[in-house]
Design a protein around this motif. Structure first.
Motif, PDB file in Angstrom:
ATOM      1  N   SER A  11       0.833  -1.206   0.000  1.00  0.00           N
ATOM      2  CA  SER A  11       0.000   0.000   0.000  1.00  0.00           C
ATOM      3  C   SER A  11       0.863   1.250   0.000  1.00  0.00           C
ATOM      4  O   SER A  11       1.028   1.907   1.032  1.00  0.00           O
ATOM      5  CB  SER A  11      -0.930  -0.010   1.215  1.00  0.00           C
ATOM      6  N   PRO A  12       1.418   1.633  -1.153  1.00  0.00           N
ATOM      7  CA  PRO A  12       2.344   2.772  -1.196  1.00  0.00           C
ATOM      8  C   PRO A  12       1.757   4.092  -0.710  1.00  0.00           C
ATOM      9  O   PRO A  12       2.461   4.884  -0.081  1.00  0.00           O
ATOM     10  CB  PRO A  12       2.726   2.847  -2.677  1.00  0.00           C
ATOM     11  N   THR A  13       0.487   4.360  -0.990  1.00  0.00           N
ATOM     12  CA  THR A  13      -0.102   5.633  -0.577  1.00  0.00           C
ATOM     13  C   THR A  13      -1.164   5.479   0.507  1.00  0.00           C
ATOM     14  O   THR A  13      -1.807   6.459   0.884  1.00  0.00           O
ATOM     15  CB  THR A  13      -0.711   6.377  -1.783  1.00  0.00           C
ATOM     16  N   GLY A  14      -1.356   4.276   1.015  1.00  0.00           N
ATOM     17  CA  GLY A  14      -2.213   4.063   2.177  1.00  0.00           C
ATOM     18  C   GLY A  14      -3.635   3.611   1.896  1.00  0.00           C
ATOM     19  O   GLY A  14      -4.309   3.107   2.799  1.00  0.00           O
ATOM     20  N   GLY A  15      -4.122   3.751   0.663  1.00  0.00           N
ATOM     21  CA  GLY A  15      -5.511   3.388   0.379  1.00  0.00           C
ATOM     22  C   GLY A  15      -5.785   1.904   0.487  1.00  0.00           C
ATOM     23  O   GLY A  15      -6.829   1.490   1.008  1.00  0.00           O
ATOM     24  N   THR A  16      -4.858   1.083   0.007  1.00  0.00           N
ATOM     25  CA  THR A  16      -5.057  -0.372   0.070  1.00  0.00           C
ATOM     26  C   THR A  16      -5.038  -0.851   1.514  1.00  0.00           C
ATOM     27  O   THR A  16      -5.857  -1.689   1.912  1.00  0.00           O
ATOM     28  CB  THR A  16      -3.972  -1.080  -0.760  1.00  0.00           C
ATOM     29  N   ARG A  17      -4.129  -0.322   2.294  1.00  0.00           N
ATOM     30  CA  ARG A  17      -4.086  -0.701   3.713  1.00  0.00           C
ATOM     31  C   ARG A  17      -5.382  -0.297   4.411  1.00  0.00           C
ATOM     32  O   ARG A  17      -5.957  -1.078   5.186  1.00  0.00           O
ATOM     33  CB  ARG A  17      -2.906  -0.032   4.414  1.00  0.00           C
ATOM     34  N   LYS A  18      -5.866   0.901   4.146  1.00  0.00           N
ATOM     35  CA  LYS A  18      -7.082   1.377   4.805  1.00  0.00           C
ATOM     36  C   LYS A  18      -8.272   0.489   4.478  1.00  0.00           C
ATOM     37  O   LYS A  18      -9.021   0.077   5.374  1.00  0.00           O
ATOM     38  CB  LYS A  18      -7.359   2.817   4.375  1.00  0.00           C
TER      39      LYS A  18
END
Length: 253
Positions: A11-18
Motif C-alpha cells: 500500500s504505497p499511498t495508504g488506500g489499500t491498507r485502509k
C-alpha cells in the motif's frame, strides 16, 4: 469473529491498507500486519485462523514488485480472503492474477473483493474513499465470510479477469522534485523499489526501477515531489470524467 487474523498488504499511498484493514478488523479481534511494501523481507507472521491479502491495482494488473513479494509467501492451507483495491476506474485482471498467485502458494481462498480507494495519481478521483458507506459494506461482507469459513464451505467461485492477463502497467515517467525540496530523504526512505537516492545535493530517481506507485509524492512533507506537470495534466484529463462517478465495491464468495 476469529481471535487472530494475518493482514498482508502492499500500500504505497495508504488506500489499500485502509480498505483491507476494515475487512481484517471485522474478521478478527487481533490483526497482525505484514507490510509487503517494505524493502527488507517481511517477518513471518504468527499462527492465525485466517488471512486477508490486499493488493493495489496498477493499470488493471498487480504491481510487478508486489506480485514478486506474493510469490515468496506460503499459505499452508490458511483460510484466506483476497482483495484488490482500485482507484475508481477498473480492476480488470488484477483479482484473477492475485488469486492465481496465492492459491498456487497454498492459501485457501474463501472469498474475494474489489474495493475502491482514492486514486493515487489523480487524488480527486474517489476522494475520501473508502468512506463510511464503503466501511459498512465491507463489514457486512466480513459477516458473510465468517459464516462461510466457520461452516468450512470453500466452494470455488469465479472472479472477473482474463487469462492471459493484459500487458503489465508501464508508464515511462517518474515523479520529480521541485526546487522547494529540502533533501530530507523521506522519499528515498519510503520507496518500495529503492529507486530514489540523494546524490550531489539533488534527488535522483532510477526510471528503470520506479513503479510509479506515488509513495514518494504522498510522503513528501513539503509537497515538493510531483509528477511532471504535463504528465499530471494528461492524467487529470484522462481520468477527470471519473471524479463524479462512484464505482461500486464488488464481493465474491
Amino acid at each position: 469473529m476469529f481471535k487472530d487474523v494475518n493482514f498482508y498488504y502492499f500500500s504505497p499511498t495508504g488506500g489499500t491498507r485502509k480498505a483491507g484493514r476494515i475487512l481484517a478488523e471485522a474478521m478478527g479481534g487481533n490483526v497482525s500486519e505484514i507490510d509487503l511494501g517494505k524493502r527488507q523481507p517481511a517477518e513471518l507472521p504468527g499462527a492465525a485462523e485466517a488471512a486477508v491479502i490486499a493488493m493495489p491495482v496498477f493499470g488493471g494488473r498487480l504491481p510487478t514488485l508486489a506480485a514478486e513479494k506474493l510469490k515468496a509467501l506460503r499459505g499452508n492451507g490458511q483460510k484466506t480472503v483476497s482483495v484488490v483495491v482500485y482507484g475508481n476506474r477498473a480492476y480488470e485482471d488484477a483479482l484473477a492474477e492475485l488469486n492465481d498467485i496465492i492459491s498456487g502458494n497454498g492459501f485457501q481462498i474463501y472469498a474475494s473483493g474489489a474495493f475502491v480507494a482514492q486514486h493515487s495519481i489523480v487524488t480527486e478521483v474517489a476522494a475520501g474513499r473508502p468512506d463510511s458507506e464503503d466501511a459498512a459494506e465491507i463489514r457486512e461482507f466480513a459477516e458473510k465470510i465468517l459464516r462461510k469459513m466457520q461452516e468450512d464451505t470453500s466452494d470455488d467461485f469465479p472472479v472477473p479477469g482474463n487469462r492471459p492477463y493484459k500487458p503489465e502497467f508501464s508508464m515511462p515517467v517518474t515523479p520529480v522534485s521541485l526546487p522547494s525540496c529540502r533533501l530530507c530523504g523521506k522519499c528515498a526512505a519510503v520507496c518500495p523499489a529503492a529507486a530514489i537516492r540523494l546524490e550531489n545535493e539533488s534527488v535522483v530517481t532510477d526510471g528503470d526501477s520506479c513503479i510509479l506507485c506515488m509513495a514518494c509524492v504522498a510522503a513528501c512533507p513539503e509537497q515538493a515531489r510531483v509528477l511532471p506537470p504535463p504528465v499530471q495534466e494528461q492524467m487529470n484529463q484522462k481520468l477527470g470524467a471519473l471524479k463524479n462517478v462512484r464505482s461500486k465495491n464488488e464481493f465474491f464468495l
